[in-house]
Scaffold this active site. Sequence first.
Site, PDB file in Angstrom:
ATOM      1  N   GLY A   1       0.822  -1.205   0.000  1.00  0.00           N
ATOM      2  CA  GLY A   1       0.000   0.000   0.000  1.00  0.00           C
ATOM      3  C   GLY A   1       0.854   1.252   0.000  1.00  0.00           C
ATOM      4  O   GLY A   1       2.089   1.202   0.027  1.00  0.00           O
TER       5      GLY A   1
ATOM      6  N   LYS B   1       2.682   4.315   1.448  1.00  0.00           N
ATOM      7  CA  LYS B   1       3.316   4.564   2.736  1.00  0.00           C
ATOM      8  C   LYS B   1       2.653   5.747   3.440  1.00  0.00           C
ATOM      9  O   LYS B   1       2.314   6.751   2.823  1.00  0.00           O
ATOM     10  CB  LYS B   1       4.814   4.836   2.551  1.00  0.00           C
ATOM     11  CG  LYS B   1       5.606   3.624   2.089  1.00  0.00           C
ATOM     12  CD  LYS B   1       7.088   3.957   1.947  1.00  0.00           C
ATOM     13  CE  LYS B   1       7.878   2.741   1.480  1.00  0.00           C
ATOM     14  NZ  LYS B   1       9.320   3.056   1.301  1.00  0.00           N
TER      15      LYS B   1
ATOM     16  N   ASP C   1      -9.184  -2.601  16.574  1.00  0.00           N
ATOM     17  CA  ASP C   1      -8.563  -2.566  17.891  1.00  0.00           C
ATOM     18  C   ASP C   1      -7.048  -2.624  17.725  1.00  0.00           C
ATOM     19  O   ASP C   1      -6.526  -3.240  16.798  1.00  0.00           O
ATOM     20  CB  ASP C   1      -9.046  -3.766  18.714  1.00  0.00           C
ATOM     21  CG  ASP C   1      -8.702  -3.642  20.191  1.00  0.00           C
ATOM     22  OD1 ASP C   1      -8.389  -2.521  20.637  1.00  0.00           O
ATOM     23  OD2 ASP C   1      -8.754  -4.671  20.892  1.00  0.00           O
TER      24      ASP C   1
END
Length: 589
Positions: free
Chosen positions: A334, A336, A388
């Site tokens: 992905g 950065k 989380d």
Amino acid sequence: MSNVPHPANSTSNALLTPSAKRIAKTILNGFDAYFADFQNITLGAKARFETCNWLAVQEAHIARIELYKRKVMQVCSLVKGVTSKNVLALDIWQQARQAYALLVTNHRNYEIAETFFNSVFCNLFNHQQIHDRYLFVKPSKQEDNKQLREYAIYFSYSAEFGLTNVINRIFDDFEFSVPWEDRARDVRRMVDAIEQATLALQDLPTNDMRIDVLESIFYRNKGAYLVARAVIGDIIIPVIVPFQHNEQGGIYADAILLDGDSASRVFSFTRSYFMVDTPIPSRFVKFLRSIMPRKDVSELYNAIGLNKHGKTEFYRHVIQHMKRSDDQFVIAPGIKGMVMSVFTLPSYDVVFKIIKDRFDPPKKVTEVIVKEKYKLVSRSDRAGRMADTQEYTNFIFYRNRFSTELLDELQKVAPSKLIITDKLIIIKHLYTERRMVPLNIYLAKATDAQIEDVMDEYGNAIKQLAAANIFTGDMLLKNFGVTRHGRVVFYDYDEICLITECVFRKIPAAQNEIDEMSDRPWYTVGEFDIFPEEFRLFFSGNSTARKAFEKRHADLYDYRYWQTIQDELRAGKINDTFPYRRHQRFART
């Protein structure tokens, strides 16, 4: 983290010093006091649900999270006063660990008690000297199955005399202190749903069924959940019944969930922790794994509010996975980030996030602010839309497991966070988070139908977080991920803030052509000003995704939509969030 013999198994109680024993007793007393207070906060969930005291639900959630750190700090102070010896001498802690292992040998929650010991040690030693000699890197013993037989945590109901009889008996045993809205209707619906589910499973006879119901109701946000399993021969079917309060004096069953994926979504890492009375949490976790075998133990401890022990279990799981695998940590796929450097292990579905030493412009936040944002997430209603995280200090990795590219990257962007030796890389501070497919990468390979679905999910994520008083700030597609269930989840927290802190405005009309041609705003922009019309910019380069989004969520471009949300929040409105699909809910009449 060497595999030294457990001192508790090789040292006699008679050889332990008085100081070591006093330290061990002080920590165990502190743990028992913590667990009692944890349970007392939890036990209030039933009354909060029955009286619709939703504000108190949020306050209890925060209070219970903060309780652990407060108790650890109290015990650290007490430990310093129970011995005249140097409390930072490692030899005294080697003996204290041995004494503690002996004390918790027959403790029914020994594993959580050992995590509490670890927390006290780490607090005093600033998360250094992490070794199984001084604390419990590994548990002191294996799970005692005999103890499980001696304390049953669930009730079993035979369907020999029909499902209607069973459901009525369960409703009798788990009755709330307020009336049912329509109990007969709910019983009928549940019976029909279970019969349909068993018909789909090779037409299994329901009179051979047994339903095991956990002894405690699970409470979270505005819902109460009865958690059970249906057992027919070797087949186990999850049975989760979410109850809602109509806020007019009646309880009703909102759905019945009878598959593993639905159960997994209820216990998702994207949702707040449950309030559930668990006198022996390990037994509850074992039951939950019987209906969700893909869930890691650490996730389930997190789900029932024991996130510090979940953190311990995760750390142990990482160590075990490292022994079983040989792939290298790499930079996460992905675009950065400007604030975080993110890496992952291809064979492990977790990412590790390090705050960079310097942030790329135009970011203006500081490291302290970023840490506060992550703290805010842990205390917020994540509405099923924020992942989380677990925070670690001095996390130890083997150097040979890091790719050259990753190590070069970390040394470039976060050198102050690293301690590098010939064999180890110690990262002074990092966060762990479930790995997901970044939304921008998902869209690049998605079909038209998948784009329609995922952009609807993207809009729902923004709206549901807004209803929980969370503004994502930077809504770039790369900051959202797609889970294995197809849900869109936000995971980049450095720009989040409360919706009630924002000022949502319409862009003023240009006064002349000079204003229109200017590359700078012709209007004043305050620190908290947000212009929803500009949200279209987040789709630059992906017109297909933008069209799919605008088909259902164009209202997010209107500043008045956001102002309405603010008005509701300031009026004290607590919105409903459901961890299951709309089509799974029973129709209300």
